[in-house]
Design a protein around this motif. Sequence first.
Motif, PDB file in Angstrom:
ATOM      1  N   GLY B  36       0.813  -1.214   0.000  1.00 44.82           N
ATOM      2  CA  GLY B  36       0.000   0.000   0.000  1.00 44.82           C
ATOM      3  C   GLY B  36       0.844   1.261   0.000  1.00 44.82           C
ATOM      4  N   CYS B  37       1.941   1.240   0.765  1.00 45.34           N
ATOM      5  CA  CYS B  37       2.721   2.462   0.915  1.00 45.34           C
ATOM      6  C   CYS B  37       4.216   2.214   0.916  1.00 45.34           C
ATOM      7  N   GLY B  38       4.639   1.028   1.369  1.00 48.27           N
ATOM      8  CA  GLY B  38       6.060   0.737   1.438  1.00 48.27           C
ATOM      9  C   GLY B  38       6.787   1.535   2.508  1.00 48.27           C
ATOM     10  N   GLN B  41       3.197   2.892   6.785  1.00 51.89           N
ATOM     11  CA  GLN B  41       2.131   3.838   7.088  1.00 51.89           C
ATOM     12  C   GLN B  41       0.732   3.234   7.020  1.00 51.89           C
ATOM     13  N   CYS B  42       0.540   2.137   6.275  1.00 55.05           N
ATOM     14  CA  CYS B  42      -0.837   1.706   6.024  1.00 55.05           C
ATOM     15  C   CYS B  42      -1.200   0.350   6.614  1.00 55.05           C
ATOM     16  N   GLY B  43      -0.240  -0.529   6.744  1.00 52.88           N
ATOM     17  CA  GLY B  43      -0.528  -1.840   7.319  1.00 52.88           C
ATOM     18  C   GLY B  43      -1.058  -2.881   6.351  1.00 52.88           C
ATOM     19  N   ALA B  44      -1.193  -2.546   5.077  1.00 53.00           N
ATOM     20  CA  ALA B  44      -1.720  -3.519   4.107  1.00 53.00           C
ATOM     21  C   ALA B  44      -0.816  -4.741   3.991  1.00 53.00           C
ATOM     22  N   CYS B  45       0.438  -4.577   4.384  1.00 55.06           N
ATOM     23  CA  CYS B  45       1.434  -5.636   4.209  1.00 55.06           C
ATOM     24  C   CYS B  45       1.644  -6.448   5.478  1.00 55.06           C
ATOM     25  N   THR B  46       0.743  -6.314   6.453  1.00 54.64           N
ATOM     26  CA  THR B  46       0.969  -6.948   7.758  1.00 54.64           C
ATOM     27  C   THR B  46       1.019  -8.472   7.668  1.00 54.64           C
ATOM     28  N   SER B  56       5.504  -5.961   6.674  1.00 56.44           N
ATOM     29  CA  SER B  56       6.529  -6.654   5.897  1.00 56.44           C
ATOM     30  C   SER B  56       7.245  -5.724   4.929  1.00 56.44           C
ATOM     31  N   CYS B  57       6.667  -4.555   4.642  1.00 58.29           N
ATOM     32  CA  CYS B  57       7.353  -3.639   3.721  1.00 58.29           C
ATOM     33  C   CYS B  57       8.557  -2.988   4.374  1.00 58.29           C
ATOM     34  N   VAL B  58       8.632  -3.017   5.710  1.00 55.20           N
ATOM     35  CA  VAL B  58       9.797  -2.435   6.385  1.00 55.20           C
ATOM     36  C   VAL B  58      10.544  -3.507   7.189  1.00 55.20           C
TER      37      VAL B  58
HETATM   38  S1  FES Z   1       2.738  -1.381   2.578  1.00 52.16           S
HETATM   39 FE1  FES Z   1       1.900   0.126   3.877  1.00 52.16          FE
HETATM   40  S2  FES Z   1       2.653  -0.489   5.799  1.00 52.16           S
HETATM   41 FE2  FES Z   1       3.630  -1.817   4.464  1.00 52.16          FE
END
Ligand code: FES
Lengths: 452, 154, 751
Positions: B36-38, B41-46, B56-58
């Motif tokens: 979602g954001c990389g 910030q958004c949590g879509a990658c949780t 998981s993006c960080v």
């Molecule tokens: S893609 Fe948005 S928090 Fe990881």
Amino acid sequence: MNNRLKKALTVLAPTAVVLTAGVTWFVSRTPASHFDSVISPDLSPALVSRGEYISRLSDCVACHSVPDGAAYTGGLKMVTPMGAIFATNITPDQTTGIGTYTLADFDRAIRAGVAKDGRRLYPAMPYPSYAKLSNEDVRALYAYFMKGVPAVHRENKKSTIPWPLNMRWPLSFWNELFVPAGQYVQDAARDKQWNRGAYLVETAGHCGACHTPRSLAFNEKGMNSHNSQFLSGALIDHWFAPSLRNDPNTGLGRWNEQDIFDFLKTGRNSHAVVFGSMTEAFNNSTQFFSDADLKAVAHYLKSLQRNASHTVQPWQYVPTTAEALEPNQRKTPSGAQTYMAKCSFCHGTDGRGQSVWIPPLAGAASSLTADTSSQINITLNGSGRVVANGMPDAYRMPSYRSQLSDQQAADVLTFIRSSWGNRKTVISPNDVKNIRKRTTPAQIFPVILKTE
Amino acid sequence: MDLTINGVPHQLEIEPETPLLWALRDDLAMTGTKYGCGLAQCGACTVLVNGQAVRSCVTPIERVAGASVLTIEAIEQDDLGKRVVSAWVKHQVPQCGYCQSGQVMAAVSLLKQVPHPTDDDINAAMLNLCRCGTYNAIRAAIHDLASSPENKGA
Amino acid sequence: MSRGPFENIAETVQEPVNLSRRGFMRASSGAAAGAFILGFGLPTRRARADDTKSPKFRGTQVPAFLEIRPDNTVLLQSPFIEGGQGTFTAMAQIVGEELDADPETFIVENAPAGDEYTVMDSGMRITGGSMSVRDGYAPMRRLGALARAMLLQAGAQQMGVSVTELTTQPGYVVHTGSGRTVRYGDLAHVAMDLPIPDPAIVTLKDPSQFRWIGQPVQRLDIYEKSTGKAEYTIDMRVEGMLHAAVQHAPRLGMTIASIRNEEQVLNMRGIHSVHHLPGAVAVVAERWWHAKQGAEALLVNWAEATLGTAETMRVMPSDFSSESYKTHLATASGKIDDAETKGDTEQALQKAHTVLEATYSSQYVNHAQLEPPSALARYNADGTLDIWLPNQAPDMFRADMAKRTGLDVEKITIHSPLLGGFFGRHFLYDQANPYPQAILLAKATGRPIKLIWSREEEFLRDALRPLAVVKFRGGLDTNGYPVALEAISATEGPTEGLGPKRGKDLDPSALEGLTGKAYDIPNRRISQRYIQSPTALGYWRSVGNSMNDFLYETFLDELADKGGKDPYELRRHLLRGNKRLTTLLQAVVDLSGGWKRGPFTAADGSRRARGIGMASPFGSEAAAIAEVSIEQGQVRVHEIWEALDPGSIVNPAIVEAQINGAVALGLSQVLLEEAVYENGMPRARNYDGYPILTLDHMPRVHVKIVESGEKMGGVGEPPLPAIPPAVANAVSTLVGRRIRSMPLSRHNFQS
Ligand code: FES
Ligand code: FES
């Protein structure tokens, strides 16, 4: 005009004339250059390429370029308490650049802070450090700027410093007081690597320009290893450039030479990732140092004594904080919930970051230094991109100025500064407010010098 | 790099700093975890790492070598995960659905730690963005799970 | 949903039991790709010639829409795309109602491009404007009825009885006399080849007999969306595919002058190639992560737009700032076009007892849908093009692709996966969609390309909801009632903002929400002062209403205060005689437990106030009440009560979910959102600088659906516009000063 005043003037006038004449001579004199007699300087390709390296060491591009301008054409705005000044075009353009400079003119600008027309440069130009550059390096730099840098016509911007503060002549007195004379002199008591390191740090690298505190006259309080104030940490542009001395908590005391080398070469190590103003210095300068030079820098820095005033217990990790971050715990310490929501995904509930990719907050110099500017600044504005070997960093610090109120930012930073063994120092909403007013979000696309 | 995802070991030829998100999506073709954001910030990658919600993006993959990673693809293999999914269905939570893999993972992580979350606990833990505004349905589903008799937490 | 049906279709391709599919060739992509997850194959053949569409009865090509499989599941090609608003389920309910098949047995896909799927009266095919259910309702019912008639016919043939002896039970044809039944799935292969009955005489159910329409039928996509199985364009993958990422010019109109480190980037790990595109550079790689890093690593010298560029596209000047643009709008002079007038406003203002003047403004906002834009393009060996992309109008997109590629539309197959957020982001915006780039890259590399825009690139190129500065003048009579209202909006409408130049007519979407208000104010004038915005503009959920109802309804409260009227009483007064809106207003007030403006002290000790907002967007009517307090200087919304009258509805559960979603977006806008431009660039490039509403700030939402029986209106967008003014009006009451702009986070209300 009353009589008394008339009399006074009669007495004073001749004295004033003499004084003025003397002063005028002093402030507008052209200082001598080692190269005054050189008519056709060496501009050989070998020297040009050597000069390019020296320009990397000296990070000329940092100030003399802006994101949308060609390299070395100047334009960078530097805000001083008196007004803004703009870095100048130092490409070899004949009219707007330094195309007409002789080697001696160039030398005077670099090492004495005097432009070709006799104007005194503001010491935003780090000539107090460059003053000790070797003749050989000045020659090389000149060759590079005459032959290695393409000439670009770009008018210089006028400073916004109002009269009378814009008068430059008083700077000559300043120079007399604060600019060391002569090239770097080897310290016979030290080995070759140390001396090379000293030359790089004190002179070409001008590390002190940011990391050494300044006195009221804006001069650096120390210019070399003999002064304990040298590189002991300083505030610049709302960033606190930390101590580079061996202070265990706020300096490099817990770093070894390899850590320093890695930091300057790759922008990161397990203790820290470059941020704030250092990002630029890394992107365009330190990573381009030869390995030998970086090792010399590391070797030299590790020789600087810790500051006596900073003798405190070395920081030790305390693991208890994680509990405060459990879902039903974290509402009590103010800042804990914000830490969890905004910081923990990257820096970890253990505050240790992610190996070398995301820096720890536990035990970080920025968490332990008394000055809180850097932590506030990076929290509000995020980090610029760290570009190592042409590759932008995989992870960057977001800007939280739109998400955190002064109070929330103060709370979360206070939480960080009281966790994992960090030293319980408090940040107030006012501290945040002050920096918020004076700063803007970091540019996420960096200025990188790339000359073909 | 050796990774264990949903109990299955994988070997990846990949730089250690690569975000887990992209290893999942591009190397392992597990696209249930969303980008979602990389930027955390958004949590879509949780995803869950050792039961904890992680973005998981960080998360550089070297940090999860040796850990147990659970993604949305296997969420129903987890008891609590299965119940969260049925609560999501019962409360008809998703709209566009894009954020929901992450929401489900975050809810599972919360309920693992706090079996009977209060509204405040939910506020504190459900940090993922949902542009479609399914927040009230998420809250209702979690409360429902918390009060269900088989809920003892983990 | 995508994966399930694909697996099943693959089987039916091998074993063509369903004769109706004989002519519907599956795109070859499906079977070839083996283990890869794919978009499902699509019928490419046009409807049979004898079924040519009649403008009177659109969408009657039953076999093009429906496939009833041997297992009795129904595959429906929906003319409307699913982006979270529940359309697929609603279509299944509507078709299922008349087909007599449980919506639960439906699998719904977005139909391919093609005239046969154009069912809207406008003759266009768009998912947008909250039109899917209201425009799809009649044709989809008819479609279900036609299909049912065909199944009955087939049943009669198979059972050897007269059709009049037959009826249906969900999924079955039933012979009433004998009780014999045949499953639809066993009749479909015959039924779908029968001639389609005359749509003019097919009988529809009496609404009193409805089994599913009007019921909170469960959505069809929930399980897959709760388990990560639902697939979006960003998840698509085809054999041989490469990934691409771009870096756009910092400002619209700029072009590449040179790349300083192309060679270096080409040599980076994983990089396949570097490409120069119009206004962007692209990097192609085996993994998107590498492509993205490569794209960000490129050091590009961008050249300013050349003279004349503005003829073909928007050009962003380097000194543009949204703040000074606002000032520019507030001070601009120039031509004014009237959009709605009644009476003699000027004269009425002159004669009015009191005149109130105020300047209000809205802000640019981003779509910020959670799924970043992407497109997957593949040129096939035969020169045809397959493309997967989020879109809300397949035929329009296909026509655009034909124009760009020079291919015949027949040679382009457009696949439309689920949208990871709708909000108006997936319209045909010239510079704001990645598919033109994906096509160029697929051509250049000879490989299928999946291009994803990073979130940073999305914030740079998103088409914004316009900004408007509105000057209001209101005249009150001696009793404090409004007799005249003038609103002059300096703005550019989103439709005007699509292209480089303004069209000939006024853009109704610029002023909707200022126009179309139901209040009985005898003299009014609503006008636009057209001023072009250099930003790309687009549609944002509830379009013009998203800002204009805020502007109007907050000014109306200001007028009420000026005239010493309670804002609720004033609205009642202005709506007297309007039964529909009086009922609606009463409904929301009742829902909230009676009108209570405040300020008052709540049970938890906080000081609170309530505000009202009303709107008439997209054929529906909405009224909302918000209850707010101030916490640490910022607005906290505790409760929202909203009554919505869309005439009649299909699925109350979905309507309620849509209201919740619209409330969230409306709150997000009024509380937090603002796309700020400085030096020609957006300040925010990710959610860090563009905060949106989070769960902890979501209030309780109480919903009342009022079915007045009026002409069916929209649902997805209509609940939004009443929310911002309800909140702002409550805040004004609480803090004792008028709010005239959004977002409220700009203000510190610390007392
Ligand atoms: S893609 Fe948005 S928090 Fe990881
Ligand atoms: S359901 Fe669409 S973003 Fe959450």
